[in-house]
Design an enzyme around this catalytic site. Structure first.
Site, PDB file in Angstrom:
ATOM      1  NE  ARG A  75      -3.670  -0.281   2.218  1.00 21.29           N
ATOM      2  CZ  ARG A  75      -4.898  -0.139   2.139  1.00 21.29           C
ATOM      3  NH1 ARG A  75      -5.427  -1.664   2.223  1.00 21.29           N
ATOM      4  NH2 ARG A  75      -5.751   0.611   2.608  1.00 21.29           N
ATOM      5  CE1 TYR A  95      -4.557   6.375  -3.023  1.00 19.01           C
ATOM      6  CE2 TYR A  95      -4.707   6.313  -1.369  1.00 19.01           C
ATOM      7  CZ  TYR A  95      -5.632   6.511  -2.307  1.00 19.01           C
ATOM      8  OH  TYR A  95      -6.454   7.340  -2.072  1.00 19.01           O
ATOM      9  CG  ASP A  96      -0.658   3.804   2.292  1.00 14.63           C
ATOM     10  OD1 ASP A  96      -1.826   4.150   1.744  1.00 14.63           O
ATOM     11  OD2 ASP A  96      -0.899   2.705   3.956  1.00 14.63           O
ATOM     12  CB  VAL A 102     -19.427   0.536  -1.143  1.00 14.86           C
ATOM     13  CG1 VAL A 102     -20.462   0.601  -1.164  1.00 14.86           C
ATOM     14  CG2 VAL A 102     -18.929   1.023   0.171  1.00 14.86           C
ATOM     15  CG  PHE A 131     -19.618  -6.218   0.648  1.00 16.17           C
ATOM     16  CD1 PHE A 131     -18.761  -7.473  -0.408  1.00 16.17           C
ATOM     17  CD2 PHE A 131     -19.603  -5.476   1.418  1.00 16.17           C
ATOM     18  CE1 PHE A 131     -17.976  -7.597   1.032  1.00 16.17           C
ATOM     19  CE2 PHE A 131     -18.921  -5.993   2.287  1.00 16.17           C
ATOM     20  CZ  PHE A 131     -18.176  -7.402   1.888  1.00 16.17           C
ATOM     21  N   GLY A 166     -13.804 -10.225   8.809  1.00  9.59           N
ATOM     22  CA  GLY A 166     -14.772  -8.970   8.819  1.00  9.59           C
ATOM     23  C   GLY A 166     -14.869  -7.865   9.676  1.00  9.59           C
ATOM     24  CB  THR A 167     -13.114  -8.635  13.165  1.00 10.48           C
ATOM     25  OG1 THR A 167     -11.978  -8.714  12.284  1.00 10.48           O
ATOM     26  CG2 THR A 167     -14.149  -9.573  13.535  1.00 10.48           C
ATOM     27  CB  THR A 213     -13.539  -0.937  12.063  1.00 12.38           C
ATOM     28  OG1 THR A 213     -12.939   0.067  12.018  1.00 12.38           O
ATOM     29  CG2 THR A 213     -14.530  -1.728  13.080  1.00 12.38           C
ATOM     30  NE  ARG A 214     -10.628   0.105   5.647  1.00 15.04           N
ATOM     31  CZ  ARG A 214     -10.070  -0.689   5.956  1.00 15.04           C
ATOM     32  NH1 ARG A 214      -9.967  -1.086   7.470  1.00 15.04           N
ATOM     33  NH2 ARG A 214      -8.492  -1.225   5.259  1.00 15.04           N
TER      34      ARG A 214
HETATM   35  P1  NAD Z   1     -10.787   7.285  -9.361  1.00 12.80           P
HETATM   36  O1  NAD Z   1      -9.943   6.154  -8.939  1.00 12.80           O
HETATM   37  O2  NAD Z   1     -12.377   6.684  -9.288  1.00 12.80           O
HETATM   38  O3  NAD Z   1     -10.684   8.681  -9.124  1.00 12.80           O
HETATM   39  C1  NAD Z   1      -9.118   9.197  -9.962  1.00 12.80           C
HETATM   40  C2  NAD Z   1      -9.120   9.302 -11.602  1.00 12.80           C
HETATM   41  O4  NAD Z   1      -8.291   9.696 -11.758  1.00 12.80           O
HETATM   42  C3  NAD Z   1     -10.031   8.973 -12.722  1.00 12.80           C
HETATM   43  O5  NAD Z   1     -10.589   9.107 -13.064  1.00 12.80           O
HETATM   44  C4  NAD Z   1      -8.758   8.760 -13.628  1.00 12.80           C
HETATM   45  O6  NAD Z   1      -8.307   8.494 -14.375  1.00 12.80           O
HETATM   46  C5  NAD Z   1      -7.159   9.363 -13.027  1.00 12.80           C
HETATM   47  N1  NAD Z   1      -6.044   9.433 -13.244  1.00 12.80           N
HETATM   48  C6  NAD Z   1      -5.387   8.659 -11.712  1.00 12.80           C
HETATM   49  N2  NAD Z   1      -4.249   8.598 -12.845  1.00 12.80           N
HETATM   50  C7  NAD Z   1      -4.130   9.959 -13.275  1.00 12.80           C
HETATM   51  C8  NAD Z   1      -3.049  10.470 -13.817  1.00 12.80           C
HETATM   52  N3  NAD Z   1      -1.587  10.075 -13.803  1.00 12.80           N
HETATM   53  N4  NAD Z   1      -3.503  11.399 -14.835  1.00 12.80           N
HETATM   54  C9  NAD Z   1      -4.370  12.156 -15.049  1.00 12.80           C
HETATM   55  N5  NAD Z   1      -5.569  11.647 -14.540  1.00 12.80           N
HETATM   56  C10 NAD Z   1      -5.687  10.291 -14.068  1.00 12.80           C
HETATM   57  O7  NAD Z   1     -11.475   7.772  -7.277  1.00 12.80           O
HETATM   58  P2  NAD Z   1     -11.736   8.224  -6.480  1.00 12.80           P
HETATM   59  O8  NAD Z   1     -12.379   7.776  -5.104  1.00 12.80           O
HETATM   60  O9  NAD Z   1     -12.382   9.330  -7.388  1.00 12.80           O
HETATM   61  O10 NAD Z   1     -10.883   9.374  -5.447  1.00 12.80           O
HETATM   62  C11 NAD Z   1     -10.538  10.560  -6.721  1.00 12.80           C
HETATM   63  C12 NAD Z   1      -9.698  11.703  -5.415  1.00 12.80           C
HETATM   64  O11 NAD Z   1      -9.490  11.044  -4.233  1.00 12.80           O
HETATM   65  C13 NAD Z   1      -7.932  10.505  -5.035  1.00 12.80           C
HETATM   66  O12 NAD Z   1      -7.337  11.237  -5.175  1.00 12.80           O
HETATM   67  C14 NAD Z   1      -8.121   9.234  -3.767  1.00 12.80           C
HETATM   68  O13 NAD Z   1      -6.770   9.408  -3.883  1.00 12.80           O
HETATM   69  C15 NAD Z   1      -8.973  10.324  -3.040  1.00 12.80           C
HETATM   70  N6  NAD Z   1      -9.044   9.820  -1.977  1.00 12.80           N
HETATM   71  C16 NAD Z   1     -10.847   8.820  -2.721  1.00 12.80           C
HETATM   72  C17 NAD Z   1     -10.924   7.867  -1.427  1.00 12.80           C
HETATM   73  C18 NAD Z   1     -12.417   6.909  -1.654  1.00 12.80           C
HETATM   74  O14 NAD Z   1     -12.984   7.059  -0.531  1.00 12.80           O
HETATM   75  N7  NAD Z   1     -13.067   7.572  -2.763  1.00 12.80           N
HETATM   76  C19 NAD Z   1     -11.144   7.957  -0.096  1.00 12.80           C
HETATM   77  C20 NAD Z   1      -9.285   9.182   0.303  1.00 12.80           C
HETATM   78  C21 NAD Z   1      -9.464   9.524  -0.986  1.00 12.80           C
HETATM   79  N1  UDP Z   2     -12.872  -5.380   1.673  1.00 15.46           N
HETATM   80  C1  UDP Z   2     -13.266  -7.166   1.549  1.00 15.46           C
HETATM   81  N2  UDP Z   2     -13.624  -7.541   0.917  1.00 15.46           N
HETATM   82  C2  UDP Z   2     -13.801  -6.557  -0.671  1.00 15.46           C
HETATM   83  C3  UDP Z   2     -13.372  -5.699  -0.309  1.00 15.46           C
HETATM   84  C4  UDP Z   2     -12.113  -5.431  -0.246  1.00 15.46           C
HETATM   85  O1  UDP Z   2     -13.448  -7.865   2.600  1.00 15.46           O
HETATM   86  O2  UDP Z   2     -14.224  -7.476  -1.525  1.00 15.46           O
HETATM   87  C5  UDP Z   2     -12.068  -5.164   2.922  1.00 15.46           C
HETATM   88  C6  UDP Z   2     -10.446  -4.778   3.185  1.00 15.46           C
HETATM   89  O3  UDP Z   2      -9.892  -5.707   3.316  1.00 15.46           O
HETATM   90  C7  UDP Z   2     -11.029  -3.245   4.067  1.00 15.46           C
HETATM   91  C8  UDP Z   2     -11.612  -2.609   3.693  1.00 15.46           C
HETATM   92  O4  UDP Z   2     -12.787  -3.920   2.885  1.00 15.46           O
HETATM   93  O5  UDP Z   2     -10.511  -4.286   5.274  1.00 15.46           O
HETATM   94  C9  UDP Z   2     -11.753  -1.302   2.844  1.00 15.46           C
HETATM   95  O6  UDP Z   2     -11.604  -2.001   2.063  1.00 15.46           O
HETATM   96  P1  UDP Z   2     -11.341  -0.795   0.559  1.00 15.46           P
HETATM   97  O7  UDP Z   2     -10.256  -1.970  -0.919  1.00 15.46           O
HETATM   98  O8  UDP Z   2     -13.330  -0.021  -0.317  1.00 15.46           O
HETATM   99  O9  UDP Z   2     -10.357   0.487   1.526  1.00 15.46           O
HETATM  100  P2  UDP Z   2      -9.370   0.263   1.790  1.00 15.46           P
HETATM  101  O10 UDP Z   2      -8.543  -1.101   2.489  1.00 15.46           O
HETATM  102  O11 UDP Z   2      -8.799   1.339   1.286  1.00 15.46           O
HETATM  103  O12 UDP Z   2     -10.000   1.358   3.294  1.00 15.46           O
END
Ligand code: NAD
Ligand code: UDP
Length: 317
Positions: free
Chosen positions: A142, A145-146, A188, A191, A207-208, A210-211
């Site tokens: 991860r 990303y992180d 989400v 599921f 599945g314990t 949390t989010r």
């Molecule tokens: P998403 O994957 O649906 O959207 C990301 C968009 O960025 C897509 O349209 C993708 O094509 C575009 N993209 C990716 N790489 C690119 C690049 N190199 N150049 C141009 N475009 C690019 O994801 P999302 O859920 O809509 O997330 C949007 C933002 O919010 C992201 O930065 C994500 O890290 C952040 N975020 C989302 C969540 C969440 O739960 N949805 C949580 C935390 C952070």
């Molecule tokens: N998860 C799950 N089943 C799935 C997809 C995800 O149990 O089909 C779990 C995953 O292991 C995590 C949580 O659901 O603990 C949230 O996962 P998601 O990928 O949505 O987001 P993130 O882990 O980045 O918060």
């Protein structure tokens, strides 16, 4: 005053909902995307509108545009997608944010960066306030990303200190809603797609873990307030309602087909055990609290997936 907005990642899940809000305000919107996880379908209804422009571009390359606000969302958000090419994900976070901050500096635009609760890693304190510095692996699956989001935050604050760029940093917690990709891999959407197809729901681990799930309209409202407010952040934006993954599975199952089974699969490496935002800062600074309960948000999301499920070309990216 009419503003010109650049939304990077504007064809994605969150970005397209933000584009809708900005277009409904009557502002100009430049939607920039490389379509890695975004789809033209998400913004098709604006194509041809005089206030709307679509730009195919990769944020790892610089671009010159005249804008007032930059909403920097471009980055894959689902573990399945950001782990597909982790080096590209790190480049997107670092170079993409660097390029957008450079643009903001040149044209005097304000930039909001979509950071994430993932900067807290697998948190040792619960719930997580903005002051918590996190527990992130630098070398795990991860990390691209992180750590990418952590350096992106760092860049924002250094551009602010060195060049006076106006920045806003949102730390987004798990957000869901209509337009999530069917093959997105997030919990989400997984599921809902499984339940609609009559498949067992896949729970990782027991599945314990949390989010805390925030409905997309609530997040977008928080974005708008953060951008136009006076606080730079970092600011948590999320719904403090915390659920185990099993509780989420039960909620989805009872809405779609109570007869479905659960299957348990291995917990992915470095999967955080718990996640819940402290949102006092957003409450006090922006007067923001999420208003959509999980049950209600799931109903709206399921309705969208059902509609796309019935027209299969709509489910596929
Ligand atoms: P998403 O994957 O649906 O959207 C990301 C968009 O960025 C897509 O349209 C993708 O094509 C575009 N993209 C990716 N790489 C690119 C690049 N190199 N150049 C141009 N475009 C690019 O994801 P999302 O859920 O809509 O997330 C949007 C933002 O919010 C992201 O930065 C994500 O890290 C952040 N975020 C989302 C969540 C969440 O739960 N949805 C949580 C935390 C952070
Ligand atoms: N998860 C799950 N089943 C799935 C997809 C995800 O149990 O089909 C779990 C995953 O292991 C995590 C949580 O659901 O603990 C949230 O996962 P998601 O990928 O949505 O987001 P993130 O882990 O980045 O918060």
């Amino acid at each position: 005053m009419t503003l010109r907005h650049l939304v990077t990642g504007g064809a994605g899940f969150v970005g397209s909902h933000l584009v809708d809000r900005l277009m409904h305000k009557g502002d100009e919107v430049l939607c920039l995307d490389n379509y890695f996880t975004g789809r033209k379908d998400n913004i098709r209804h604006w194509i041809g509108h005089p206030n709307f422009e679509l730009i195919r571009h990769d944020v790892t390359e610089p671009i010159k545009l005249e804008v007032d606000r930059i909403w920097h969302l471009a980055c894959p958000a689902s573990p399945v997608h950001y782990q597909f090419n982790p080096i590209k994900t790190a480049k997107t976070s670092f170079l993409g944010t660097y390029n957008m901050l450079g643009l903001a500096r040149r044209v005097g635009a304000r930039l909001l960066m979509a950071s994430t609760s993932e900067v807290y890693g697998d948190p040792e304190i619960h719930p997580q306030p903005e002051s918590y510095r996190g527990s992130v692996s630098t070398i795990g699956i991860r990390s691209c990303y992180d750590e990418g989001k952590r350096i992106a935050e760092t860049l924002c604050f250094d551009y602010r200190r060195m060049h006076g760029v106006e920045v806003r940093v949102a730390r987004i917690f798990n957000t869901y809603g209509p337009r999530m990709l069917a093959n997105d891999g997030r919990v989400v959407s997984n599921f809902i797609v499984q339940a609609l197809s009559g498949q067992p729901l896949t729970l990782y681990g027991e599945g314990t873990q949390t989010r805390s799930f925030c409905y997309v309209d609530d997040l977008v409202e928080g974005f708008l307030r953060l951008m136009e407010g006076g606080h730079t952040g970092p600011m948590n934006l999320g719904n403090p309602g915390e659920f185990t993954i099993k509780q989420l599975a039960e909620l989805v199952r009872e809405r779609i087909n109570p007869a479905l089974d659960f299957v348990f699969k291995p917990l992915p490496q470095d999967d955080p055990l718990q996640r819940q935002p402290v949102i006092e800062l957003a409450c006090s600074e922006l007067g923001w609290t999420p208003s959509v309960q999980l049950a209600d948000g799931l109903d709206r999301t399921i309705a969208d997936f059902r509609q796309r499920h019935e027209t299969p070309q709509g489910v596929n990216p």
